[in-house]
Design a protein around this motif. Structure first.
Motif, short mmCIF file in Angstrom:
data_model
loop_
_atom_site.label_atom_id
_atom_site.label_comp_id
_atom_site.label_asym_id
_atom_site.label_seq_id
_atom_site.Cartn_x
_atom_site.Cartn_y
_atom_site.Cartn_z
N VAL A 7 -22.46 30.23 99.95
CA VAL A 7 -21.53 29.55 100.86
C VAL A 7 -21.36 28.08 100.48
CG1 VAL A 7 -21.11 28.92 103.28
CG2 VAL A 7 -22.11 31.15 102.72
N LEU B 98 -17.49 26.58 100.33
CA LEU B 98 -16.97 26.04 101.59
C LEU B 98 -16.05 24.84 101.41
CD1 LEU B 98 -17.11 26.36 104.69
CD2 LEU B 98 -19.09 24.83 104.67
N THR C 102 -17.71 32.72 104.80
CA THR C 102 -17.41 31.32 104.44
C THR C 102 -16.04 30.94 104.99
OG1 THR C 102 -18.57 31.81 102.37
CG2 THR C 102 -17.39 29.71 102.49
N GLN D 219 -15.67 34.66 100.62
CA GLN D 219 -15.41 33.33 100.07
C GLN D 219 -13.93 32.99 100.20
OE1 GLN D 219 -18.20 31.79 99.76
NE2 GLN D 219 -18.71 31.64 97.60
#
Lengths: 690, 167
Positions: free
Chosen positions: A237, A241, A385, A513
């Motif tokens: 993550v 992010l 995420t 993601q």
């Protein structure tokens, strides 16, 4: 046309561009700095040529799709003639006329290719009447939501599922204006062989396939003052992010991430890399034991829930080779639900564990029944995420301006080895850092094992540690996992450890993601994880003092009783489809005995059909038509023990014709006598028949 | 071909399916001929049998479903004893096939949304390759050219009378 080409160039809008091994004109054109629009082109999938947006005009040939035309020296092409521009616009208008255009409320808004391309091409109004025939949205799956009203039929999802993952859970069905992408028989995603990897949501250009959101549930917990909410953040993550906040892929945002989670209202923020370190203790130890005994090798990793479900569905005979370790997420959930009430004085029923994951399959994993005890899940919610970024934005937090904060102790303390779990090859490298010291008894000179790093979806490494040879395979993408699993099945596999991640390049490429249009995004995130490892003060899981302390004070021995109870799990073969079976023999009696003979792949190969024929023959000869129902079934999820036959309440494993017929006879007798006692008023709750 | 009600037991049908699979070597590339033969056996393609075929060929069930729904020849629902195929290809459409369809629906009291009639199944196909006879209608194996709504209804009447006499 007789002029011989004098150079290796294609002339794009009059300007020469050299051919350098590009597979198709589209690649060449994009190399030349022209971003032709596409829905259905993905460089790692097969060429489909359906969306007709990448059209070009080749001199002497006319208008063709550039994605499906190889470049030839001397070609003269135009990319935006009046005619091509008009064709592209009409294509997009037709798609919009058949599309649920509720953009502001769509999950994919701002990341939607249809929206982007419509804007890019200057489509300002749709000349066609809307023909959208609204169909229900499938929200059955814990991981993926399928909204057919937003599908543009580019087939990207179909190809990623069959070409990269070799699952084939969804495919085109029907034709013409009824054509749609569907699971078999139009069933729900939750019922079928979907492994929840979510890669279809990554390639989907619109909001037709998207990760299932759990944000509302998390908001509810965060705003409930009675609850104590803990965030556990997975390694990958931190390097993804930043992207929704306009940072480069791979930017390490650990500090801002922790700060934003605190600002959202999480009471504690922990690092799932801690649980990854813990996994290394258990899994490394398990491996050393297996290696010493020379049994259950290769040891397959079990961190990836997409892979675990895949193995359960397709390779039941290999399940004993999977590490029995829970994934870091589930280890963490079990450990925290057990330890935090004591450590922090929080009542267990007020504790909520929220995982932040780069993954959609983790949502499914958290809901597996073996991880839920008396209705309380070890991990209460899983957000991706992407969802965390949305929550940060929803709260109005200016992520880029945050002052970094650090994880809470002790469960926020991790080594670089734990962080490596975000990369394909990371688990293997972390195990090596552990196992090498265990084997040699000496500290490692260098902690990096670059042999296991790389981009290929199937990598091998052989290394020798103190005379012990270790053969490793690092796999990402389930198609590659299938290659190795087939080798194991055939007995030609010599690996000791096989690390499997369902998503190409591991968790950094997970479907949770942020979706990136940057072709280098995965590479940059991978580098981000290796950099994060370097920046950690410690690099070997065995150096994590809080884990050592955990074992001393609480868990006892590595792989011991308590550890086993909390940190290990079991697997079971799993059927791919919910189909009941084919009725073959049935009569009219009230109390018929149900007989199911498995003819799934495994049982069929072991002679299921012979047993079925034997039973049918017996039933016919003995005139049992009003007493038994015989069905051909597909899977009882006991493939290792096949062929399997169910007769009434009895399950026969390793069945033979004789065994099956004998059991049928004795069960029928039992049923007859049972019926007799039932008539005479038996109150023992006999449950013969169904 | 007719969806007959001869006395083939489910077990025999299933044994035949297994024989069909063996005959084609359980080869995924033979999916279409296998489905054709299975449809001969059952009159349509039952879902559970399709699943069995998918498992036996090691092809995803979604792919088998996709093939079965792509071709108008395959039916996923049981069909009536009489299958009426009305062509609505370009030539037949221009020669007014839709009024014939409307007449058939009216006659049988069914519609596109509720197409179920226990004896007669109406199917619309894209082209029967007999454009010179447009509009074309086929009842089981018999081809009727230059169809009109009245003639179509008359043919249905004949079927209904014939069946009524059988009872």
């Amino acid at each position: 046309m007789t002029k011989k080409p004098v150079d290796n160039n294609v002339y794009i809008n009059g300007r020469p561009v050299a051919i350098e091994g590009e597979r198709n004109l589209l690649e060449l054109i994009r190399k030349a700095g022209i971003d032709l629009p596409t829905f259905c082109y993905h460089s790692d999938l097969s060429v489909y040529g359906a969306c007709r947006l990448c059209l070009v005009d080749i001199e002497g040939r006319g208008i063709v799709g550039s994605c499906s035309t190889p470049p030839e020296a001397g070609m003269r092409i135009k990319t935006h003639t009046e005619e091509i521009r008009e064709i592209r616009k009409v294509s997009v208008e037709l798609l919009l006329a058949n599309h649920d255009n509720n953009c502001p409320t769509c999950y994919k808004s701002h990341n939607c290719q249809l929206q982007r391309i419509a804007r890019q091409l200057g489509v300002e109004h749709v000349r066609f009447k809307s023909v959208l025939d609204r169909k229900p949205v499938d929200v059955s799956s814990p991981s993926v939501t399928r909204d057919p009203n937003k599908c543009v039929l580019c087939g990207d999802c179909v190809r990623v599922c069959s070409e990269i993952q070799e699952v084939g859970a969804i495919d085109f069905a029907y034709r013409g204006h009824q054509a749609s992408v569907l699971p078999a028989f139009g069933k729900d995603l939750a019922e079928i062989e979907c492994v929840n990897c979510g890669q279809c949501t990554v390639v989907c250009p619109t909001g037709a396939l998207s990760p299932k959101s759990e944000m509302e549930e998390v908001w509810k917990d965060l705003t409930n003052p009675d609850l104590f909410v803990v965030a556990c953040v997975a390694p990958a993550v931190r390097v993804g992010l930043g992207e929704p906040f306009d940072m480069e892929p791979g930017t390490i945002t650990t500090g801002q991430m922790v700060a934003s989670l605190k600002m959202l209202g999480f009471d504690q923020v922990y690092d799932t890399s801690f649980a990854a370190d813990l996994t290394i203790f258990e899994e490394g130890n398990e491996f050393l034991q297996r290696k010493t005994k020379g049994e259950k090798l290769p040891q397959f990793t079990s961190c990836c829930p997409g892979w675990v479900k895949y193995a359960e569905q397709y390779y039941p005979e290999l399940l004993d080779k999977l590490s029995t370790c829970k994934s870091p997420q589930q280890m963490f959930g079990a450990l925290l639900k057990d330890r935090l009430p004591d450590l922090l004085g929080v009542a267990k029923e007020k504790l909520r564990i929220v995982s932040v994951m780069p993954c959609t399959a983790k949502k499914y994993e958290a809901k597996r029944p073996e991880f839920i005890h008396d209705g309380v899940a070890d991990v209460d919610h899983v957000i991706t995420t992407q969802e965390l970024a949305r929550m940060i934005k929803a709260a109005g937090i200016l992520f880029n301006d945050l002052t970094p904060e650090s994880f809470d102790m002790p469960f926020g303390f991790a080594t670089g080895a734990g962080v490596l779990f975000g990369n394909s090859g990371g688990v293997t490298e972390a195990v090596l850092r552990f196992a090498a010291e265990k084997i040699t008894g000496k500290p490692l000179q260098s902690f990096e094992f670059k042999q296991v790093r790389g981009e290929s979806g199937l990598r091998e490494a052989v290394m020798e540690i103190d005379g012990v040879q270790l053969k490793l395979a690092v796999v990402s993408g389930l198609k590659n996992a299938k290659t190795v699993a087939e080798q194991v099945r055939k007995g030609t596999c010599e690996y000791d450890i096989v690390e499997v991640m369902a998503c190409p390049q591991g968790c950094i490429g997970g479907a949770g993601q942020p979706v990136s249009r940057n072709p280098l995004a995965k590479k940059m995130r991978t580098k981000g994880i290796y950099d994060a490892d370097k920046m950690m003060p410690l690099h070997k899981s065995q150096e994590n003092i809080f884990i050592t302390e955990c074992y001393e004070k609480f868990l006892g021995d590595i792989g011991g009783h308590k550890a086993h109870h909390l940190l290990h799990t079991h697997y079971q073969s799993r059927r791919r489809l919910p189909e009941e079976g084919i009725a073959l023999f049935s009569g009219h009696g009230d109390q018929r005995l149900h007989v199911d003979v498995c003819l799934g792949t495994n049982c069929f190969l072991k002679g299921g059909q012979t047993i079925l024929n034997g039973l049918l023959k017996h039933a016919e000869e003995s005139k049992l038509e009003n007493m038994v129902d015989v069905r051909a079934s597909f899977c009882f999820e006991q493939c290792e023990e096949g062929p399997t036959v169910k007769i009434g309440e009895v399950t026969l494993n390793h069945a033979t014709v004789d065994k099956a017929v004998d059991t049928l006879k004795s069960e029928l007798e039992k049923q007859l006598s049972g019926a007799a006692t039932a008539v005479s008023g038996c109150s023992a709750g006999c449950s013969s028949g169904k | 071909m007719q969806a007959t009600e001869t006395h083939v037991t489910p077990a025999e049908k299933f044994a035949n399916v297994c024989a069909i699979l063996e005959k084609h070597g359980r080869h995924p590339a033979k999916l279409i001929p296998i489905l054709q033969a299975v449809q001969e056996e059952y009159g349509y393609l039952p879902e559970e049998v399709l699943t069995f075929v998918a498992v036996a060929l090691d092809v995803p069930a979604a792919r088998v479903f996709g093939v079965a729904t792509f071709y108008a020849h395959f039916a996923l629902e049981p069909r009536g004893k009489y299958v009426v195929r009305l062509c609505n290809g370009t030539a037949c459409h221009v020669k007014k096939s839709i009024p014939i369809l409307d007449a058939l629906y009216r006659k049988l009291g069914i519609s596109e949304k509720k197409p179920k009639h226990e004896l007669i199944t109406i199917e619309i196909v894209a082209c029967l390759g007999a454009c010179g006879l447009a509009p074309v209608m086929v009842i089981n194996e018999d081809v009727y050219g230059q169809m009109t709504p009245d003639r179509a209804v008359k043919l249905i009447d004949e079927i209904l009378e014939k069946e009524a006499a059988l009872v």
